[in-house]
Design a protein around this motif. Structure first.
Motif, PDB file in Angstrom:
ATOM      1  N   LEU A  90       0.828  -1.207   0.000  1.00 26.93           N
ATOM      2  CA  LEU A  90       0.000   0.000   0.000  1.00 26.93           C
ATOM      3  C   LEU A  90       0.863   1.258   0.000  1.00 26.93           C
ATOM      4  O   LEU A  90       0.584   2.214  -0.732  1.00 26.93           O
ATOM      5  CB  LEU A  90      -0.930  -0.003   1.213  1.00 26.93           C
ATOM      6  N   LEU A  91       1.894   1.265   0.817  1.00 24.16           N
ATOM      7  CA  LEU A  91       2.795   2.421   0.871  1.00 24.16           C
ATOM      8  C   LEU A  91       3.480   2.618  -0.479  1.00 24.16           C
ATOM      9  O   LEU A  91       3.615   3.750  -0.966  1.00 24.16           O
ATOM     10  CB  LEU A  91       3.832   2.221   1.967  1.00 24.16           C
ATOM     11  N   ALA A  92       3.896   1.515  -1.096  1.00 29.89           N
ATOM     12  CA  ALA A  92       4.564   1.607  -2.391  1.00 29.89           C
ATOM     13  C   ALA A  92       3.634   2.181  -3.451  1.00 29.89           C
ATOM     14  O   ALA A  92       4.038   3.015  -4.273  1.00 29.89           O
ATOM     15  CB  ALA A  92       5.063   0.223  -2.816  1.00 29.89           C
ATOM     16  N   VAL A  93       2.365   1.771  -3.434  1.00 33.31           N
ATOM     17  CA  VAL A  93       1.389   2.276  -4.399  1.00 33.31           C
ATOM     18  C   VAL A  93       1.203   3.783  -4.226  1.00 33.31           C
ATOM     19  O   VAL A  93       1.199   4.539  -5.209  1.00 33.31           O
ATOM     20  CB  VAL A  93       0.045   1.544  -4.238  1.00 33.31           C
ATOM     21  N   ALA A 183       2.388  -4.513 -13.386  1.00 31.53           N
ATOM     22  CA  ALA A 183       1.310  -4.099 -14.289  1.00 31.53           C
ATOM     23  C   ALA A 183       0.267  -3.274 -13.548  1.00 31.53           C
ATOM     24  O   ALA A 183      -0.180  -2.221 -14.024  1.00 31.53           O
ATOM     25  CB  ALA A 183       0.669  -5.322 -14.936  1.00 31.53           C
ATOM     26  N   GLY A 184      -0.142  -3.737 -12.371  1.00 30.94           N
ATOM     27  CA  GLY A 184      -1.162  -3.018 -11.614  1.00 30.94           C
ATOM     28  C   GLY A 184      -0.720  -1.652 -11.153  1.00 30.94           C
ATOM     29  O   GLY A 184      -1.517  -0.721 -11.050  1.00 30.94           O
ATOM     30  N   LEU A 207      -3.695 -10.131  -8.515  1.00 30.72           N
ATOM     31  CA  LEU A 207      -2.874  -9.158  -7.786  1.00 30.72           C
ATOM     32  C   LEU A 207      -2.829  -7.831  -8.530  1.00 30.72           C
ATOM     33  O   LEU A 207      -2.924  -6.755  -7.920  1.00 30.72           O
ATOM     34  CB  LEU A 207      -1.466  -9.707  -7.598  1.00 30.72           C
ATOM     35  N   ALA A 208      -2.700  -7.895  -9.847  1.00 28.65           N
ATOM     36  CA  ALA A 208      -2.629  -6.673 -10.651  1.00 28.65           C
ATOM     37  C   ALA A 208      -3.904  -5.852 -10.514  1.00 28.65           C
ATOM     38  O   ALA A 208      -3.858  -4.626 -10.349  1.00 28.65           O
ATOM     39  CB  ALA A 208      -2.387  -7.020 -12.116  1.00 28.65           C
ATOM     40  N   VAL A 209      -5.050  -6.507 -10.567  1.00 30.42           N
ATOM     41  CA  VAL A 209      -6.329  -5.797 -10.466  1.00 30.42           C
ATOM     42  C   VAL A 209      -6.485  -5.172  -9.084  1.00 30.42           C
ATOM     43  O   VAL A 209      -6.949  -4.030  -8.948  1.00 30.42           O
ATOM     44  CB  VAL A 209      -7.500  -6.744 -10.785  1.00 30.42           C
ATOM     45  N   ALA A 210      -6.102  -5.908  -8.025  1.00 27.35           N
ATOM     46  CA  ALA A 210      -6.212  -5.358  -6.668  1.00 27.35           C
ATOM     47  C   ALA A 210      -5.355  -4.107  -6.504  1.00 27.35           C
ATOM     48  O   ALA A 210      -5.797  -3.095  -5.938  1.00 27.35           O
ATOM     49  CB  ALA A 210      -5.799  -6.417  -5.646  1.00 27.35           C
ATOM     50  N   ILE A 211      -4.125  -4.143  -7.017  1.00 26.48           N
ATOM     51  CA  ILE A 211      -3.245  -2.973  -6.919  1.00 26.48           C
ATOM     52  C   ILE A 211      -3.770  -1.833  -7.774  1.00 26.48           C
ATOM     53  O   ILE A 211      -3.762  -0.664  -7.358  1.00 26.48           O
ATOM     54  CB  ILE A 211      -1.812  -3.363  -7.339  1.00 26.48           C
ATOM     55  N   LYS A 212      -4.254  -2.165  -8.959  1.00 26.17           N
ATOM     56  CA  LYS A 212      -4.795  -1.132  -9.838  1.00 26.17           C
ATOM     57  C   LYS A 212      -5.977  -0.427  -9.198  1.00 26.17           C
ATOM     58  O   LYS A 212      -6.086   0.818  -9.237  1.00 26.17           O
ATOM     59  CB  LYS A 212      -5.214  -1.757 -11.172  1.00 26.17           C
ATOM     60  N   LEU A 213      -6.885  -1.175  -8.601  1.00 29.88           N
ATOM     61  CA  LEU A 213      -8.065  -0.569  -7.990  1.00 29.88           C
ATOM     62  C   LEU A 213      -7.702   0.227  -6.740  1.00 29.88           C
ATOM     63  O   LEU A 213      -8.415   1.170  -6.377  1.00 29.88           O
ATOM     64  CB  LEU A 213      -9.101  -1.648  -7.671  1.00 29.88           C
ATOM     65  N   THR A 214      -6.607  -0.137  -6.098  1.00 28.16           N
ATOM     66  CA  THR A 214      -6.127   0.685  -4.984  1.00 28.16           C
ATOM     67  C   THR A 214      -5.659   2.044  -5.503  1.00 28.16           C
ATOM     68  O   THR A 214      -5.888   3.087  -4.867  1.00 28.16           O
ATOM     69  CB  THR A 214      -4.965  -0.024  -4.263  1.00 28.16           C
ATOM     70  N   ARG A 215      -5.019   2.056  -6.667  1.00 34.37           N
ATOM     71  CA  ARG A 215      -4.664   3.335  -7.292  1.00 34.37           C
ATOM     72  C   ARG A 215      -5.923   4.144  -7.611  1.00 34.37           C
ATOM     73  O   ARG A 215      -5.952   5.372  -7.422  1.00 34.37           O
ATOM     74  CB  ARG A 215      -3.875   3.097  -8.574  1.00 34.37           C
ATOM     75  N   VAL A 216      -6.962   3.446  -8.084  1.00 33.39           N
ATOM     76  CA  VAL A 216      -8.217   4.132  -8.405  1.00 33.39           C
ATOM     77  C   VAL A 216      -8.782   4.819  -7.164  1.00 33.39           C
ATOM     78  O   VAL A 216      -9.324   5.924  -7.241  1.00 33.39           O
ATOM     79  CB  VAL A 216      -9.242   3.138  -8.990  1.00 33.39           C
TER      80      VAL A 216
END
Length: 331
Positions: A90-93, A183-184, A207-216
């Motif tokens: 989360l911190l990295a995102v 990718a995410g 994993l990619a989708v979860a990270i991407k949606l966290t960016r959203v």
């Protein structure tokens, strides 16, 4: 009735995009919508209609329908998806998003891009592509011409990522899960993330989708922050004391957050989520056909070479930062 001609043309463009996508599944529907809109905007025979009968419907699609789509985007994300990623990820995102946003903003200012283009490019490349550009433009009240170029560039670079990133999977020595995280954290649009990450398997895709949606999710505080700055900025106030000021938090941002809370705390049926996802695609598609039609390639080539360079530089920046974050958090 005056809205119908433009909406009908946008709907026709969307149907064509779906047809091409069925024949070429690797090309996302929303990318095709931008391309179709751009093609419409280059045809001299249609110029009078674009500026006349079609304009009200296109304006509705590019603004109101886009905002409704952003609200529906919140149903893709629950708080549990974020917690499951863990604190280091989360911190990295957050760090990648913040550095990409301000880095792109700085590049745009140094390149002397006009109007709100630097801000819109920063939002699009750091968070979620055209959706973020539309959300930010609603706060900044940007002109269609200022929206069109960033939307085209973020679509172009996102499309390039579909081809380029999978080719770098093995040379960079990334595991499948590392590639999914990369990718995410770096690709702009959710559909483009899926297209890139699925090449590494189902686990990498999840994993990619979860990270991407966290960016959203970061779209809401970012847009709200810009809204606060624009509302109280002395520069804005001195333009005209009587002019209406932007809301501190736009209504569609609150709607996005409400939709996310609904997804988190209420048992939303899968059928409803699928319907909302389809509706979001329809709304974004109509908006992108309309936005694409405002692009004039001749003018873009003449005046936006600097915009292209900033967009490509931002694409490399977010990819490099995301790669570094993935390596550090999974070492």
């Amino acid at each position: 009735m005056r809205l119908l001609p433009g909406l009908a043309v946008a709907a026709g463009g969307l149907l064509l995009a779906f047809a091409v996508h069925l024949a070429l599944p690797v090309v996302p529907v929303l990318t095709l919508c931008v391309v179709i809109g751009v093609v419409l905007g280059q045809l001299p025979a249609l110029r009078e209609r674009l500026d006349g009968a079609w304009k009200p419907g296109f304006a509705l699609a590019a603004r109101r329908l886009l905002r409704i789509g952003i609200v529906l985007l919140g149903l893709k994300l629950g708080l549990g998806d974020i917690v499951d990623l863990g604190a280091p990820t989360l911190l990295a995102v957050v760090v990648v998003v913040v550095l990409t946003f301000f880095g792109t903003l700085l590049l745009g200012r140094l390149a002397r891009l006009p109007g709100d283009e630097p801000l819109l490019l920063a939002a699009g490349f750091s968070i979620c592509g055209v959706s973020a550009i539309g959300a930010m433009a609603a706060v900044t009240r940007s002109k269609p011409s200022e929206i069109a170029v960033p939307a085209a560039l973020v679509t172009l670079c996102g499309s390039l990522a579909i081809v380029v990133l999978p080719l770098l999977h093995a040379p960079l020595g990334l595991t499948d899960l590392q590639f999914g995280a990369w990718a995410g954290a770096s690709v702009h649009d959710v559909g483009q993330v899926v297209a890139v990450a699925q090449t590494a398997g189902a686990s990498a895709l999840a994993l990619a989708v979860a990270i991407k949606l966290t960016r959203v999710l970061l779209l809401a505080p970012l847009v709200a922050g810009v809204g606060v700055y624009r509302r109280f900025s002395q520069i804005e106030v001195t333009d005209a004391a009587s002019a209406p000021r932007p809301p501190i938090v736009p209504l569609f941002v609150l709607g996005f957050l409400a939709a996310m809370l609904v997804r988190t705390f209420l048992p939303v049926p899968e059928a409803a989520l699928a319907a909302a996802d389809f509706a979001q695609t329809i709304l974004f598609g109509l908006a992108l056909v309309a936005l694409g039609s405002s692009i004039r390639v001749v003018s873009l080539v003449r005046t936006s070479g600097r915009s292209l360079l900033v967009g490509l530089a931002s694409w490399v920046l977010v990819a490099a930062l995301a790669w570094g974050a993935v390596v550090l958090t999974t070492a």
